[in-house]
Motif scaffolding. Structure first.
Motif, PDB file in Angstrom:
ATOM      1  N   THR A 134     -46.482  -4.449 -35.875  1.00 41.06           N
ATOM      2  CA  THR A 134     -45.852  -5.537 -35.128  1.00 41.06           C
ATOM      3  C   THR A 134     -45.732  -5.136 -33.661  1.00 41.06           C
ATOM      4  O   THR A 134     -45.695  -3.954 -33.331  1.00 41.06           O
ATOM      5  N   ALA A 135     -45.631  -6.139 -32.807  1.00 44.04           N
ATOM      6  CA  ALA A 135     -45.434  -5.896 -31.378  1.00 44.04           C
ATOM      7  C   ALA A 135     -44.617  -7.048 -30.815  1.00 44.04           C
ATOM      8  O   ALA A 135     -44.753  -8.195 -31.246  1.00 44.04           O
ATOM      9  N   SER A 136     -43.773  -6.713 -29.854  1.00 46.57           N
ATOM     10  CA  SER A 136     -42.853  -7.692 -29.291  1.00 46.57           C
ATOM     11  C   SER A 136     -42.445  -7.249 -27.892  1.00 46.57           C
ATOM     12  O   SER A 136     -42.554  -6.061 -27.562  1.00 46.57           O
ATOM     13  N   PRO A 137     -41.924  -8.151 -27.088  1.00 43.02           N
ATOM     14  CA  PRO A 137     -41.369  -7.719 -25.809  1.00 43.02           C
ATOM     15  C   PRO A 137     -40.165  -6.781 -25.985  1.00 43.02           C
ATOM     16  O   PRO A 137     -39.852  -6.006 -25.094  1.00 43.02           O
ATOM     17  N   HIS A 138     -39.524  -6.851 -27.150  1.00 43.02           N
ATOM     18  CA  HIS A 138     -38.300  -6.083 -27.397  1.00 43.02           C
ATOM     19  C   HIS A 138     -38.454  -5.205 -28.633  1.00 43.02           C
ATOM     20  O   HIS A 138     -38.854  -5.674 -29.694  1.00 43.02           O
ATOM     21  N   ARG A 139     -38.078  -3.948 -28.535  1.00 43.29           N
ATOM     22  CA  ARG A 139     -38.265  -3.013 -29.653  1.00 43.29           C
ATOM     23  C   ARG A 139     -37.477  -3.423 -30.884  1.00 43.29           C
ATOM     24  O   ARG A 139     -37.945  -3.258 -32.003  1.00 43.29           O
ATOM     25  N   ALA A 140     -36.273  -3.969 -30.704  1.00 43.93           N
ATOM     26  CA  ALA A 140     -35.466  -4.360 -31.861  1.00 43.93           C
ATOM     27  C   ALA A 140     -36.202  -5.399 -32.709  1.00 43.93           C
ATOM     28  O   ALA A 140     -36.176  -5.342 -33.934  1.00 43.93           O
ATOM     29  N   HIS A 141     -36.868  -6.346 -32.050  1.00 43.46           N
ATOM     30  CA  HIS A 141     -37.603  -7.375 -32.788  1.00 43.46           C
ATOM     31  C   HIS A 141     -38.817  -6.775 -33.496  1.00 43.46           C
ATOM     32  O   HIS A 141     -39.109  -7.138 -34.641  1.00 43.46           O
ATOM     33  N   ALA A 142     -39.520  -5.868 -32.832  1.00 42.23           N
ATOM     34  CA  ALA A 142     -40.700  -5.236 -33.444  1.00 42.23           C
ATOM     35  C   ALA A 142     -40.287  -4.427 -34.678  1.00 42.23           C
ATOM     36  O   ALA A 142     -40.932  -4.506 -35.722  1.00 42.23           O
ATOM     37  N   PHE A 143     -39.213  -3.654 -34.566  1.00 43.85           N
ATOM     38  CA  PHE A 143     -38.734  -2.867 -35.711  1.00 43.85           C
ATOM     39  C   PHE A 143     -38.246  -3.775 -36.844  1.00 43.85           C
ATOM     40  O   PHE A 143     -38.573  -3.555 -38.009  1.00 43.85           O
ATOM     41  N   ALA A 144     -37.445  -4.784 -36.505  1.00 39.83           N
ATOM     42  CA  ALA A 144     -36.889  -5.670 -37.526  1.00 39.83           C
ATOM     43  C   ALA A 144     -38.004  -6.421 -38.259  1.00 39.83           C
ATOM     44  O   ALA A 144     -37.989  -6.520 -39.491  1.00 39.83           O
ATOM     45  N   ALA A 145     -38.956  -6.946 -37.521  1.00 42.03           N
ATOM     46  CA  ALA A 145     -40.045  -7.688 -38.152  1.00 42.03           C
ATOM     47  C   ALA A 145     -40.862  -6.777 -39.074  1.00 42.03           C
ATOM     48  O   ALA A 145     -41.221  -7.180 -40.184  1.00 42.03           O
ATOM     49  N   ALA A 146     -41.134  -5.563 -38.639  1.00 41.50           N
ATOM     50  CA  ALA A 146     -41.898  -4.627 -39.478  1.00 41.50           C
ATOM     51  C   ALA A 146     -41.133  -4.301 -40.759  1.00 41.50           C
ATOM     52  O   ALA A 146     -41.705  -4.284 -41.852  1.00 41.50           O
ATOM     53  N   SER A 147     -39.851  -4.065 -40.631  1.00 43.72           N
ATOM     54  CA  SER A 147     -39.029  -3.744 -41.799  1.00 43.72           C
ATOM     55  C   SER A 147     -38.958  -4.930 -42.755  1.00 43.72           C
ATOM     56  O   SER A 147     -39.110  -4.784 -43.974  1.00 43.72           O
ATOM     57  N   PHE A 148     -38.728  -6.112 -42.215  1.00 40.44           N
ATOM     58  CA  PHE A 148     -38.698  -7.336 -43.015  1.00 40.44           C
ATOM     59  C   PHE A 148     -40.016  -7.514 -43.771  1.00 40.44           C
ATOM     60  O   PHE A 148     -40.021  -7.767 -44.981  1.00 40.44           O
ATOM     61  N   LEU A 149     -41.127  -7.406 -43.059  1.00 34.84           N
ATOM     62  CA  LEU A 149     -42.437  -7.593 -43.688  1.00 34.84           C
ATOM     63  C   LEU A 149     -42.646  -6.609 -44.833  1.00 34.84           C
ATOM     64  O   LEU A 149     -43.077  -6.992 -45.922  1.00 34.84           O
ATOM     65  N   MET A 150     -42.325  -5.354 -44.616  1.00 38.34           N
ATOM     66  CA  MET A 150     -42.542  -4.360 -45.667  1.00 38.34           C
ATOM     67  C   MET A 150     -41.620  -4.603 -46.852  1.00 38.34           C
ATOM     68  O   MET A 150     -42.055  -4.530 -48.011  1.00 38.34           O
ATOM     69  N   ASP A 151     -40.346  -4.903 -46.578  1.00 38.67           N
ATOM     70  CA  ASP A 151     -39.401  -5.161 -47.670  1.00 38.67           C
ATOM     71  C   ASP A 151     -39.861  -6.336 -48.529  1.00 38.67           C
ATOM     72  O   ASP A 151     -39.806  -6.288 -49.761  1.00 38.67           O
ATOM     73  N   TRP A 152     -40.333  -7.409 -47.893  1.00 40.89           N
ATOM     74  CA  TRP A 152     -40.753  -8.578 -48.650  1.00 40.89           C
ATOM     75  C   TRP A 152     -42.108  -8.383 -49.307  1.00 40.89           C
ATOM     76  O   TRP A 152     -42.362  -8.928 -50.394  1.00 40.89           O
TER      77      TRP A 152
END
Length: 150
Positions: free
Chosen positions: A95-113
């Motif tokens: 994942t990539a985002s302007p903000h690290r929190a969004h990139a980390f959260a999206a990656a974690s969400f994707l893997m969990d789901w």
């Protein structure tokens, strides 16, 4: 946008991330997770079976959900299927985002789901010739439940 792919062949994680962020100057963070086949005691191989249309549709739905939650985030998810050996890559989430929190959260969400909602059937083969289907893990379900809260 977050793209989803199924494939049998190995992926190049660095190339996937480079392709994702290429020519983008608006991004401030890129996060990548590569899942590997673990060589548990005597594991010889892990075979992943699925129904292609159903599995890809579910992966795309997970990707769309993540994109809706973090609209400034882009990404790629790749899940392999077929017979894989210990040490081989099985899943990629980048994942990539302007903000690290969004990139980390999206990656974690994707893997969990992906772990809990993508319809794969996993069969382990052992050195003694035995095999077994892998049961869902309660810990994976607990990890995914964090995303249900508003």
């Amino acid at each position: 946008m977050i793209a989803a792919r199924l494939q049998t062949e190995p992926f190049d994680a660095a190339a996937e991330q480079a392709a994702l962020i290429s020519a983008r100057t608006d991004l401030g963070a890129a996060v990548q997770f590569t899942g590997l086949v673990r060589a548990d005691d005597g594991l010889v191989a892990l075979t992943l079976e699925h129904y292609p249309a159903m599995t890809l549709a579910q992966m795309q739905a997970i990707a769309a959900d993540a994109a809706a939650r973090w609209p400034d985030t882009i990404g790629t998810i790749i899940h392999r299927h077929g017979r894989l050996l210990p040490g081989e890559p099985i899943v990629l989430v980048t994942t990539a985002s302007p903000h690290r929190a969004h990139a980390f959260a999206a990656a974690s969400f994707l893997m969990d789901w992906l772990k809990t909602k993508a319809p794969f059937w996993k069969r382990e083969e052992w050195a003694d010739g035995s095999s077994r289907w892998v049961e869902a893990k309660t810990s994976d379900n607990h990890a995914a439940e964090q995303w249900l809260a508003p």
